[in-house]
Design a protein around this motif. Structure first.
Motif, PDB file in Angstrom:
ATOM      1  N   THR A  77      19.350   6.909   9.551  1.00 38.62           N
ATOM      2  CA  THR A  77      20.380   7.586   8.765  1.00 38.62           C
ATOM      3  C   THR A  77      20.821   6.647   7.643  1.00 38.62           C
ATOM      4  OG1 THR A  77      22.193   6.699  10.092  1.00 38.62           O
ATOM      5  CG2 THR A  77      21.210   8.788  10.820  1.00 38.62           C
ATOM      6  N   ASP A  78      21.363   7.226   6.599  1.00 38.83           N
ATOM      7  CA  ASP A  78      21.920   6.392   5.530  1.00 38.83           C
ATOM      8  C   ASP A  78      23.056   5.525   6.077  1.00 38.83           C
ATOM      9  OD1 ASP A  78      20.222   7.265   3.521  1.00 38.83           O
ATOM     10  OD2 ASP A  78      21.539   8.893   2.891  1.00 38.83           O
ATOM     11  N   ALA A  79      23.846   6.089   6.967  1.00 43.20           N
ATOM     12  CA  ALA A  79      24.954   5.328   7.543  1.00 43.20           C
ATOM     13  C   ALA A  79      24.448   4.096   8.283  1.00 43.20           C
ATOM     14  CB  ALA A  79      25.754   6.215   8.500  1.00 43.20           C
ATOM     15  N   GLY A  80      23.380   4.259   9.049  1.00 42.92           N
ATOM     16  CA  GLY A  80      22.821   3.126   9.780  1.00 42.92           C
ATOM     17  C   GLY A  80      22.302   2.050   8.857  1.00 42.92           C
ATOM     18  N   LEU A  81      21.665   2.443   7.768  1.00 44.38           N
ATOM     19  CA  LEU A  81      21.139   1.469   6.811  1.00 44.38           C
ATOM     20  C   LEU A  81      22.282   0.730   6.112  1.00 44.38           C
ATOM     21  CD1 LEU A  81      18.223   3.571   5.287  1.00 44.38           C
ATOM     22  CD2 LEU A  81      18.009   1.634   6.850  1.00 44.38           C
ATOM     23  N   TYR A  82      23.318   1.458   5.726  1.00 44.01           N
ATOM     24  CA  TYR A  82      24.466   0.809   5.084  1.00 44.01           C
ATOM     25  C   TYR A  82      25.183  -0.132   6.052  1.00 44.01           C
ATOM     26  CZ  TYR A  82      24.507   3.121   0.528  1.00 44.01           C
ATOM     27  OH  TYR A  82      24.204   3.507  -0.748  1.00 44.01           O
ATOM     28  N   ALA A  83      25.261   0.272   7.317  1.00 46.99           N
ATOM     29  CA  ALA A  83      25.908  -0.592   8.312  1.00 46.99           C
ATOM     30  C   ALA A  83      25.133  -1.894   8.481  1.00 46.99           C
ATOM     31  CB  ALA A  83      26.025   0.136   9.648  1.00 46.99           C
TER      32      ALA A  83
ATOM     33  N   LYS B  82      15.928  -1.288  -0.749  1.00 48.26           N
ATOM     34  CA  LYS B  82      14.749  -0.442  -0.980  1.00 48.26           C
ATOM     35  C   LYS B  82      14.645   0.640   0.088  1.00 48.26           C
ATOM     36  CE  LYS B  82      12.068  -3.782  -3.642  1.00 48.26           C
ATOM     37  NZ  LYS B  82      10.889  -4.659  -3.707  1.00 48.26           N
ATOM     38  N   ALA B  83      15.023   0.290   1.317  1.00 49.37           N
ATOM     39  CA  ALA B  83      15.026   1.293   2.382  1.00 49.37           C
ATOM     40  C   ALA B  83      16.041   2.390   2.066  1.00 49.37           C
ATOM     41  CB  ALA B  83      15.340   0.641   3.720  1.00 49.37           C
ATOM     42  N   ILE B  84      17.223   1.991   1.612  1.00 48.37           N
ATOM     43  CA  ILE B  84      18.267   2.967   1.260  1.00 48.37           C
ATOM     44  C   ILE B  84      17.813   3.852   0.100  1.00 48.37           C
ATOM     45  CG2 ILE B  84      20.577   3.196   0.254  1.00 48.37           C
ATOM     46  CD1 ILE B  84      21.336   0.656   1.888  1.00 48.37           C
ATOM     47  N   LYS B  85      17.233   3.224  -0.907  1.00 47.65           N
ATOM     48  CA  LYS B  85      16.786   3.969  -2.094  1.00 47.65           C
ATOM     49  C   LYS B  85      15.744   5.023  -1.734  1.00 47.65           C
ATOM     50  CE  LYS B  85      14.549   3.276  -6.583  1.00 47.65           C
ATOM     51  NZ  LYS B  85      13.972   2.272  -7.523  1.00 47.65           N
ATOM     52  N   ASN B  86      14.853   4.696  -0.812  1.00 47.32           N
ATOM     53  CA  ASN B  86      13.744   5.585  -0.484  1.00 47.32           C
ATOM     54  C   ASN B  86      14.004   6.463   0.740  1.00 47.32           C
ATOM     55  OD1 ASN B  86      11.556   4.810  -2.457  1.00 47.32           O
ATOM     56  ND2 ASN B  86      12.004   2.798  -1.585  1.00 47.32           N
ATOM     57  N   ASN B  87      15.199   6.346   1.307  1.00 51.34           N
ATOM     58  CA  ASN B  87      15.461   7.117   2.515  1.00 51.34           C
ATOM     59  C   ASN B  87      15.490   8.615   2.215  1.00 51.34           C
ATOM     60  OD1 ASN B  87      15.820   7.255   5.263  1.00 51.34           O
ATOM     61  ND2 ASN B  87      18.052   7.117   5.156  1.00 51.34           N
ATOM     62  N   HIS B  88      15.131   9.400   3.215  1.00 45.04           N
ATOM     63  CA  HIS B  88      15.105  10.852   3.049  1.00 45.04           C
ATOM     64  C   HIS B  88      15.367  11.495   4.399  1.00 45.04           C
ATOM     65  CE1 HIS B  88      11.129  10.622   4.906  1.00 45.04           C
ATOM     66  NE2 HIS B  88      10.822   9.689   4.014  1.00 45.04           N
ATOM     67  N   ASN B  89      15.491  12.767   4.418  1.00 42.56           N
ATOM     68  CA  ASN B  89      15.905  13.468   5.629  1.00 42.56           C
ATOM     69  C   ASN B  89      14.936  13.315   6.784  1.00 42.56           C
ATOM     70  OD1 ASN B  89      18.224  14.393   4.398  1.00 42.56           O
ATOM     71  ND2 ASN B  89      17.258  16.263   3.642  1.00 42.56           N
TER      72      ASN B  89
ATOM     73  N   GLU C 152       0.816  -1.208   0.000  1.00 43.63           N
ATOM     74  CA  GLU C 152       0.000   0.000   0.000  1.00 43.63           C
ATOM     75  C   GLU C 152       0.858   1.270   0.000  1.00 43.63           C
ATOM     76  OE1 GLU C 152      -2.697  -0.101   3.261  1.00 43.63           O
ATOM     77  OE2 GLU C 152      -3.438  -2.126   2.795  1.00 43.63           O
ATOM     78  N   HIS C 153       2.019   1.183   0.622  1.00 43.60           N
ATOM     79  CA  HIS C 153       2.888   2.356   0.750  1.00 43.60           C
ATOM     80  C   HIS C 153       4.306   1.944   0.349  1.00 43.60           C
ATOM     81  CE1 HIS C 153      -0.442   4.124   2.973  1.00 43.60           C
ATOM     82  NE2 HIS C 153      -0.461   3.018   3.704  1.00 43.60           N
ATOM     83  N   PRO C 154       4.576   1.865  -0.951  1.00 40.65           N
ATOM     84  CA  PRO C 154       5.839   1.295  -1.450  1.00 40.65           C
ATOM     85  C   PRO C 154       7.092   2.097  -1.118  1.00 40.65           C
ATOM     86  CG  PRO C 154       4.525   2.214  -3.244  1.00 40.65           C
ATOM     87  CD  PRO C 154       3.650   2.225  -2.042  1.00 40.65           C
ATOM     88  N   LYS C 155       6.952   3.241  -0.459  1.00 41.32           N
ATOM     89  CA  LYS C 155       8.132   4.012  -0.067  1.00 41.32           C
ATOM     90  C   LYS C 155       8.253   4.129   1.457  1.00 41.32           C
ATOM     91  CE  LYS C 155       8.524   6.735  -4.295  1.00 41.32           C
ATOM     92  NZ  LYS C 155       8.678   8.092  -4.882  1.00 41.32           N
ATOM     93  N   HIS C 156       7.590   3.210   2.156  1.00 39.20           N
ATOM     94  CA  HIS C 156       7.632   3.272   3.615  1.00 39.20           C
ATOM     95  C   HIS C 156       8.936   2.631   4.116  1.00 39.20           C
ATOM     96  CE1 HIS C 156       6.392   2.763   7.839  1.00 39.20           C
ATOM     97  NE2 HIS C 156       5.615   3.825   7.583  1.00 39.20           N
ATOM     98  N   ILE C 157       9.905   3.485   4.387  1.00 39.69           N
ATOM     99  CA  ILE C 157      11.268   3.047   4.685  1.00 39.69           C
ATOM    100  C   ILE C 157      11.330   2.145   5.912  1.00 39.69           C
ATOM    101  CG2 ILE C 157      13.576   3.879   5.290  1.00 39.69           C
ATOM    102  CD1 ILE C 157      12.590   6.557   3.896  1.00 39.69           C
ATOM    103  N   SER C 158      10.614   2.523   6.954  1.00 39.71           N
ATOM    104  CA  SER C 158      10.694   1.767   8.200  1.00 39.71           C
ATOM    105  C   SER C 158      10.228   0.327   8.027  1.00 39.71           C
ATOM    106  CB  SER C 158       9.857   2.460   9.280  1.00 39.71           C
ATOM    107  OG  SER C 158      10.343   3.759   9.519  1.00 39.71           O
ATOM    108  N   SER C 159       9.215   0.134   7.204  1.00 39.15           N
ATOM    109  CA  SER C 159       8.724  -1.229   6.956  1.00 39.15           C
ATOM    110  C   SER C 159       9.787  -2.052   6.241  1.00 39.15           C
ATOM    111  CB  SER C 159       7.439  -1.193   6.133  1.00 39.15           C
ATOM    112  OG  SER C 159       6.382  -0.612   6.872  1.00 39.15           O
TER     113      SER C 159
END
Length: 327
Positions: A101-107, A89-96, A59-66
């Motif tokens: 953080t991007d660093a946390g997702l990459y880690a 997908k979380a990294i791609k859709n992440n935003h401010n 339903e919400h294809p850009k919901h990063i937390s999910s």
């Protein structure tokens, strides 16, 4: 050799998520997402959480937390390829405005590669995460550096690993994980004496840290100081309760000392069955079958008949050539 555990970035995920979700403004997808987290916290019903989160991203294809949480759950259960897809997908859709953080997702992505055994990708991904963390000043840089040092170690690059641990000690001279990491790298170079010096000095900050004694076992073995090696093994058992550390093959390296040590434990400990079993096993492995048999039978008399004890008694009779005793 045991690996120093990768720091729990997943727990960082959890803590960040649970705290932030309660205070964030509601936006598209947050309701189902928070319901999924509540179910997980209260019931641990992972399958239901999967269902809710998967429905949420439909339903919400850009919901990063999910995506991030799905990556965590899939990764925890060993579905690494799916976890990578979700974290990408979380990294791609992440935003401010995201709590991540991007660093946390990459880690976290790096930790997935590490779990897969792809240490090169883990390293390159973690290097990206650390560069981001140095800039954003939001992430726990020390945790990320510790993982980076581990990835260098996994690839056999002890020098680069050392540099990271030294940086951690520059930040905090009491960082025991960094000390033990340096000691472990020294073991990789077969520099056993210096490794032991660092392990001993690290006890000042937490003498109950099992990694100290784990790596001390290898150091003492390398130096052929087998009595001290036995002491370290016993300490590991007493700290963890894991009988695997009562390593009979290593006890055999100092047989007389080990026998005396185990006998002393039997006398001094009220609950001494573990020490009796260890001594009986040591006797058996040293071809002293009559002594082993006597001890196994006393264990059986005191604690009752057990399949393991019966098997050991039978093995002793067979080694002694008394096949009628097997039955």
């Amino acid at each position: 050799m045991k690996k120093i555990a990768i720091l729990a970035l997943s727990l960082l995920f959890l803590g960040l998520q649970l705290t932030h979700a309660q205070n964030s403004k509601k936006d598209n997808g947050d309701r189902n997402y928070e319901a999924a987290l509540q179910i997980y916290n209260e019931q641990g019903a992972v399958e239901e959480v999967y269902t809710l989160l998967l429905e949420n991203i439909k339903e919400h294809p850009k919901h990063i937390s999910s995506y991030a949480w799905l990556a965590y759950f899939y990764g925890s259960e060993g579905y690494h390829s799916v976890a990578l897809n979700m974290i990408d997908k979380a990294i791609k859709n992440n935003h401010n405005k995201s709590e991540f953080t991007d660093a946390g997702l990459y880690a976290y992505k790096a930790s997935i590669y590490y779990a897969m055994g792809d240490y090169a990708m883990a390293l390159s991904t973690q290097e990206t995460a650390v560069k981001m963390a140095r800039k954003n000043k939001k992430d726990d840089l020390q945790d990320m550096l510790a993982d980076l040092a581990q990835y260098y170690f996994a690839l056999g690059d002890y020098d680069s690993s050392d540099k990271i641990y030294e940086e951690l000690l520059d930040i905090d001279q009491t960082n025991q994980l960094a000390m033990i990491g340096l000691a472990r790298n020294l073991l990789g170079r077969e520099d056993y004496s210096e490794a032991l010096e660092i392990l001993e000095s690290s006890k000042a900050y937490d003498s109950s840290n099992t990694d100290i004694y784990y790596y001390a076992v290898y150091a003492y073995e390398g130096l052929k100081e087998y009595k001290k090696m036995v002491n370290a093994l016993v300490m590991l058992y007493e700290l963890t309760g894991e009988v695997e550390y009562l390593d009979i093959e290593r006890f055999k390296m100092a047989p007389k000392y080990s026998v005396a040590y185990l006998k002393q434990k039997i006398v001094s400990e009220v609950d001494n069955v573990v020490w009796k079993i260890a001594l009986a096993s040591l006797y058996s492995n040293c071809y002293k079958y009559s002594e082993a048999l006597e001890l196994y039978e006393s264990i059986q008399d005191e604690y009752g008949v057990g399949v393991g004890t019966l098997q050991e008694i039978a093995a002793c009779y067979m080694e002694m050539g008394f096949y009628e005793g097997v039955n």
